[in-house]
Design a protein around this motif. Structure first.
Motif, mmCIF file in Angstrom:
data_model
loop_
_atom_site.group_PDB
_atom_site.id
_atom_site.type_symbol
_atom_site.label_atom_id
_atom_site.label_comp_id
_atom_site.label_asym_id
_atom_site.label_seq_id
_atom_site.Cartn_x
_atom_site.Cartn_y
_atom_site.Cartn_z
ATOM 1 N N ALA A 1 0.817 -1.429 0.106
ATOM 2 C CA ALA A 1 -0.012 0.099 -0.124
ATOM 3 C C ALA A 1 0.974 1.344 -0.340
ATOM 4 C CB ALA A 1 -0.710 0.202 1.182
ATOM 5 N N ILE A 2 1.844 1.205 0.832
ATOM 6 C CA ILE A 2 2.950 2.288 0.930
ATOM 7 C C ILE A 2 3.420 2.608 -0.392
ATOM 8 C CG2 ILE A 2 5.161 3.239 1.744
ATOM 9 C CD1 ILE A 2 3.967 2.167 4.441
ATOM 10 N N ASN A 3 3.898 1.360 -1.107
ATOM 11 C CA ASN A 3 4.417 1.606 -2.544
ATOM 12 C C ASN A 3 3.569 2.248 -3.417
ATOM 13 O OD1 ASN A 3 6.965 0.664 -1.293
ATOM 14 N ND2 ASN A 3 6.735 -1.503 -2.141
ATOM 15 N N ASP A 4 2.430 1.688 -3.390
ATOM 16 C CA ASP A 4 1.366 1.926 -4.433
ATOM 17 C C ASP A 4 0.986 3.595 -4.220
ATOM 18 O OD1 ASP A 4 1.186 -0.783 -5.350
ATOM 19 O OD2 ASP A 4 -0.802 -1.080 -4.260
ATOM 20 N N LEU A 5 0.566 3.833 -3.187
ATOM 21 C CA LEU A 5 0.605 5.399 -2.915
ATOM 22 C C LEU A 5 1.656 6.268 -2.975
ATOM 23 C CD1 LEU A 5 -1.096 5.289 0.823
ATOM 24 C CD2 LEU A 5 -2.189 5.912 -1.452
ATOM 25 N N SER A 6 2.989 5.609 -3.207
ATOM 26 C CA SER A 6 4.103 6.423 -3.494
ATOM 27 C C SER A 6 4.013 6.842 -5.260
ATOM 28 C CB SER A 6 5.445 5.824 -3.355
ATOM 29 O OG SER A 6 5.638 5.987 -1.933
ATOM 30 N N GLU A 7 3.898 5.532 -5.857
ATOM 31 C CA GLU A 7 3.463 5.562 -7.170
ATOM 32 C C GLU A 7 2.411 6.562 -7.693
ATOM 33 O OE1 GLU A 7 3.380 1.719 -9.112
ATOM 34 O OE2 GLU A 7 4.870 1.080 -7.552
ATOM 35 N N LEU A 8 1.207 6.434 -7.146
ATOM 36 C CA LEU A 8 0.134 7.240 -7.378
ATOM 37 C C LEU A 8 0.461 8.850 -7.014
ATOM 38 C CD1 LEU A 8 -2.846 5.143 -5.746
ATOM 39 C CD2 LEU A 8 -2.450 5.651 -8.277
ATOM 40 N N LEU A 9 1.275 9.182 -6.143
ATOM 41 C CA LEU A 9 1.604 10.349 -5.915
ATOM 42 C C LEU A 9 2.455 11.036 -6.996
ATOM 43 C CD1 LEU A 9 1.650 12.891 -4.002
ATOM 44 C CD2 LEU A 9 3.448 11.725 -2.595
ATOM 45 N N GLU A 10 3.385 10.056 -7.468
ATOM 46 C CA GLU A 10 4.401 10.507 -8.423
ATOM 47 C C GLU A 10 3.488 10.660 -9.734
ATOM 48 O OE1 GLU A 10 7.641 11.511 -8.356
ATOM 49 O OE2 GLU A 10 7.249 11.168 -5.987
ATOM 50 N N LEU A 11 2.593 9.828 -9.899
ATOM 51 C CA LEU A 11 1.701 10.216 -11.189
ATOM 52 C C LEU A 11 0.937 11.156 -11.111
ATOM 53 C CD1 LEU A 11 0.544 6.466 -11.821
ATOM 54 C CD2 LEU A 11 1.996 7.698 -13.269
ATOM 55 N N TYR A 12 0.331 11.636 -9.908
ATOM 56 C CA TYR A 12 -0.447 12.779 -9.712
ATOM 57 C C TYR A 12 0.281 14.028 -10.080
ATOM 58 C CZ TYR A 12 -2.925 16.632 -7.431
ATOM 59 O OH TYR A 12 -3.396 17.806 -6.928
ATOM 60 N N LYS A 13 1.497 14.222 -9.273
ATOM 61 C CA LYS A 13 2.489 15.227 -9.527
ATOM 62 C C LYS A 13 2.878 15.223 -11.033
ATOM 63 C CE LYS A 13 4.652 15.064 -5.012
ATOM 64 N NZ LYS A 13 6.216 14.507 -4.452
ATOM 65 N N ALA A 14 3.039 14.244 -11.918
ATOM 66 C CA ALA A 14 3.527 14.458 -13.081
ATOM 67 C C ALA A 14 2.358 14.981 -13.995
ATOM 68 C CB ALA A 14 3.951 13.007 -13.731
ATOM 69 N N ASN A 15 0.978 14.465 -13.550
ATOM 70 C CA ASN A 15 -0.101 15.080 -14.163
ATOM 71 C C ASN A 15 -0.485 16.199 -14.171
ATOM 72 O OD1 ASN A 15 -2.474 14.515 -15.983
ATOM 73 N ND2 ASN A 15 -3.659 14.706 -14.188
ATOM 74 N N LEU A 16 -0.364 16.756 -12.770
ATOM 75 C CA LEU A 16 -0.552 18.133 -12.327
ATOM 76 C C LEU A 16 0.470 19.122 -13.217
ATOM 77 C CD1 LEU A 16 -1.963 19.938 -10.462
ATOM 78 C CD2 LEU A 16 -0.164 19.399 -8.774
ATOM 79 N N ASN A 17 1.834 18.672 -13.297
ATOM 80 C CA ASN A 17 2.953 19.510 -13.808
ATOM 81 C C ASN A 17 2.512 19.623 -15.226
ATOM 82 O OD1 ASN A 17 4.560 19.879 -11.665
ATOM 83 N ND2 ASN A 17 5.640 18.105 -11.772
ATOM 84 N N LYS A 18 1.930 18.642 -15.934
ATOM 85 C CA LYS A 18 1.711 18.669 -17.392
ATOM 86 C C LYS A 18 0.504 19.573 -17.329
ATOM 87 C CE LYS A 18 -0.185 15.469 -21.083
ATOM 88 N NZ LYS A 18 -0.431 14.220 -21.111
ATOM 89 N N GLU A 19 -0.488 19.344 -16.735
ATOM 90 C CA GLU A 19 -1.562 20.455 -16.777
ATOM 91 C C GLU A 19 -1.237 21.925 -16.617
ATOM 92 O OE1 GLU A 19 -4.489 19.441 -13.975
ATOM 93 O OE2 GLU A 19 -5.157 17.516 -15.160
ATOM 94 N N GLN A 20 -0.330 22.224 -15.799
ATOM 95 C CA GLN A 20 0.236 23.443 -15.479
ATOM 96 C C GLN A 20 1.087 23.717 -16.685
ATOM 97 O OE1 GLN A 20 2.376 23.152 -11.822
ATOM 98 N NE2 GLN A 20 0.367 23.519 -10.463
ATOM 99 N N TRP A 21 1.771 23.157 -17.240
ATOM 100 C CA TRP A 21 2.518 23.328 -18.331
ATOM 101 C C TRP A 21 1.598 23.671 -19.584
ATOM 102 C CZ3 TRP A 21 3.330 21.268 -23.365
ATOM 103 C CH2 TRP A 21 4.692 21.701 -24.008
ATOM 104 N N GLN A 22 0.505 22.983 -19.803
ATOM 105 C CA GLN A 22 -0.616 23.172 -20.870
ATOM 106 C C GLN A 22 -1.076 24.504 -20.695
ATOM 107 O OE1 GLN A 22 -2.667 19.697 -20.948
ATOM 108 N NE2 GLN A 22 -1.350 18.588 -22.032
ATOM 109 N N GLU A 23 -1.277 25.043 -19.326
ATOM 110 C CA GLU A 23 -1.804 26.167 -19.294
ATOM 111 C C GLU A 23 -1.240 27.470 -19.493
ATOM 112 O OE1 GLU A 23 -3.152 26.317 -15.056
ATOM 113 O OE2 GLU A 23 -4.626 24.633 -15.416
ATOM 114 N N GLN A 24 0.182 27.313 -19.468
ATOM 115 C CA GLN A 24 1.084 28.342 -19.915
ATOM 116 C C GLN A 24 1.049 28.859 -21.353
ATOM 117 O OE1 GLN A 24 4.826 27.331 -18.336
ATOM 118 N NE2 GLN A 24 4.163 27.676 -16.304
#
Length: 70
Positions: free
Chosen positions: A47-70
């Motif tokens: 569960a800890i490993n899965d949460l870490s992976e999900l957090l990294e995917l969330y951060k990557a998606n958030l960064n992608k969305e922020q980059w597309q807004e610029q």
């Protein structure tokens, strides 16, 4: 053929006592207690490993969305 494997482990007296206390509190034997505790520890680690992976995917998606807004 059995679907179970046999393990021999060396534990500190403190850890063995903790397992025994857990077994007694749960009304199970030592072998069952070790099996339950090991299963829980592995599930928690997954569960800890899965949460870490999900957090990294969330951060990557958030960064992608922020980059597309610029």
């Amino acid at each position: 053929m059995s679907n179970k494997a046999r393990f021999t482990v060396n534990l500190t007296h403190e850890l063995a006592d903790a397992v025994d206390k857990y077994a007694e509190s749960m009304g199970i034997n030592r072998t069952s207690a070790v099996s339950v505790l090991l299963s829980q520890a592995l599930a928690n680690q997954k569960a800890i490993n899965d949460l870490s992976e999900l957090l990294e995917l969330y951060k990557a998606n958030l960064n992608k969305e922020q980059w597309q807004e610029q």
